[in-house]
Design a protein around this motif. Structure first.
Motif, short mmCIF file in Angstrom:
data_model
loop_
_atom_site.label_atom_id
_atom_site.label_comp_id
_atom_site.label_asym_id
_atom_site.label_seq_id
_atom_site.Cartn_x
_atom_site.Cartn_y
_atom_site.Cartn_z
N LYS A 24 -19.53 35.22 -150.38
CA LYS A 24 -18.84 34.63 -151.52
C LYS A 24 -17.31 34.70 -151.36
O LYS A 24 -16.58 34.19 -152.19
N ARG A 25 -16.88 35.37 -150.30
CA ARG A 25 -15.46 35.57 -150.01
C ARG A 25 -14.75 36.33 -151.14
O ARG A 25 -13.60 36.05 -151.47
N TRP A 26 -15.48 37.29 -151.69
CA TRP A 26 -14.94 38.16 -152.72
C TRP A 26 -14.44 39.45 -152.07
O TRP A 26 -15.01 39.94 -151.10
N THR A 27 -13.42 40.02 -152.66
CA THR A 27 -13.00 41.37 -152.28
C THR A 27 -13.91 42.36 -153.01
O THR A 27 -14.66 41.99 -153.92
N GLN A 28 -13.83 43.60 -152.61
CA GLN A 28 -14.58 44.63 -153.33
C GLN A 28 -14.10 44.71 -154.78
O GLN A 28 -14.91 44.90 -155.69
N LEU A 29 -12.82 44.54 -154.98
CA LEU A 29 -12.28 44.53 -156.35
C LEU A 29 -12.83 43.35 -157.14
O LEU A 29 -13.17 43.49 -158.32
N ALA A 68 -24.59 39.29 -160.19
CA ALA A 68 -23.22 38.93 -159.82
C ALA A 68 -23.19 38.18 -158.49
O ALA A 68 -22.44 37.22 -158.32
N LEU A 69 -24.03 38.61 -157.55
CA LEU A 69 -24.05 38.00 -156.23
C LEU A 69 -24.92 36.73 -156.19
O LEU A 69 -24.92 36.02 -155.19
N GLY A 70 -25.64 36.47 -157.27
CA GLY A 70 -26.42 35.24 -157.37
C GLY A 70 -27.65 35.21 -156.48
O GLY A 70 -28.01 34.16 -155.95
N CYS A 71 -28.27 36.36 -156.31
CA CYS A 71 -29.49 36.40 -155.50
C CYS A 71 -30.49 37.35 -156.16
O CYS A 71 -30.10 38.26 -156.88
N PRO A 72 -31.77 37.13 -155.90
CA PRO A 72 -32.78 38.04 -156.46
C PRO A 72 -32.61 39.45 -155.88
O PRO A 72 -32.19 39.60 -154.72
N ILE A 73 -32.94 40.43 -156.67
CA ILE A 73 -32.83 41.81 -156.19
C ILE A 73 -33.72 42.01 -154.96
O ILE A 73 -33.39 42.79 -154.06
N SER A 74 -34.83 41.28 -154.89
CA SER A 74 -35.72 41.41 -153.73
C SER A 74 -35.02 40.98 -152.44
O SER A 74 -35.29 41.52 -151.37
N GLU A 75 -34.09 40.04 -152.54
CA GLU A 75 -33.33 39.61 -151.36
C GLU A 75 -32.41 40.73 -150.88
O GLU A 75 -32.19 40.89 -149.68
N LEU A 76 -31.87 41.49 -151.81
CA LEU A 76 -31.00 42.61 -151.43
C LEU A 76 -31.80 43.75 -150.80
O LEU A 76 -31.23 44.60 -150.11
N PRO A 90 -21.76 34.63 -141.25
CA PRO A 90 -20.76 34.02 -142.13
C PRO A 90 -20.91 32.50 -142.16
O PRO A 90 -21.39 31.90 -141.19
N PRO A 91 -20.50 31.88 -143.27
CA PRO A 91 -20.58 30.41 -143.37
C PRO A 91 -19.87 29.73 -142.20
O PRO A 91 -18.78 30.14 -141.81
N GLY A 92 -20.53 28.76 -141.61
CA GLY A 92 -19.95 28.01 -140.50
C GLY A 92 -20.16 28.61 -139.13
O GLY A 92 -19.71 28.07 -138.13
N PHE A 93 -20.85 29.76 -139.08
CA PHE A 93 -21.08 30.43 -137.80
C PHE A 93 -22.57 30.50 -137.50
O PHE A 93 -23.40 30.51 -138.40
#
Length: 102
Positions: A24-29, A68-76, A90-93
């Motif tokens: 998502k290109r988010w920082t930890q913050l 927040a990450l937009g994925c099911p907990i099962s995916e995590l 990463p996207p594009g790789f």
């Protein structure tokens, strides 16, 4: 919770949180801010400890992380097949080891 050895499942969860945050290109913050919007008060340092496998995650935190990450907990929780890209390049790789595209 410091100094507690995490299970393999907990380490997988930690790795996946970091991957999805980076996708998502988010920082930890930025992730901490998203969690606060969902009622979970974690700062950047807590997110860093989670991602490094140095902090256990409460159930409510895990649920809010998945939202927040937009994925099911099962995916995590899904086990990692490729150690090189952790099944999420990463996207594009494209991963050289498994051929998975981001």
């Amino acid at each position: 919770m410091a100094g507690v050895a995490l299970t393999q499942s907990e380490m997988t969860f930690a790795r996946r949180v970091k991957q999805y945050r980076q996708t998502k290109r988010w920082t930890q913050l930025g992730l901490a801010d998203q969690l606060r919007l969902r009622g979970v008060s974690l700062d950047q340092a807590a997110v860093a400890r989670i991602e490094k496998g140095q902090r256990r995650v409460l159930l409510i935190e895990a649920l809010c992380l998945s939202q927040a990450l937009g994925c099911p907990i099962s995916e995590l929780m899904r086990p990692v097949k490729c150690e090189q890209c952790s099944d999420l390049p990463p996207p594009g790789f494209t991963c050289q080891a498994c051929g998975e595209s981001g």
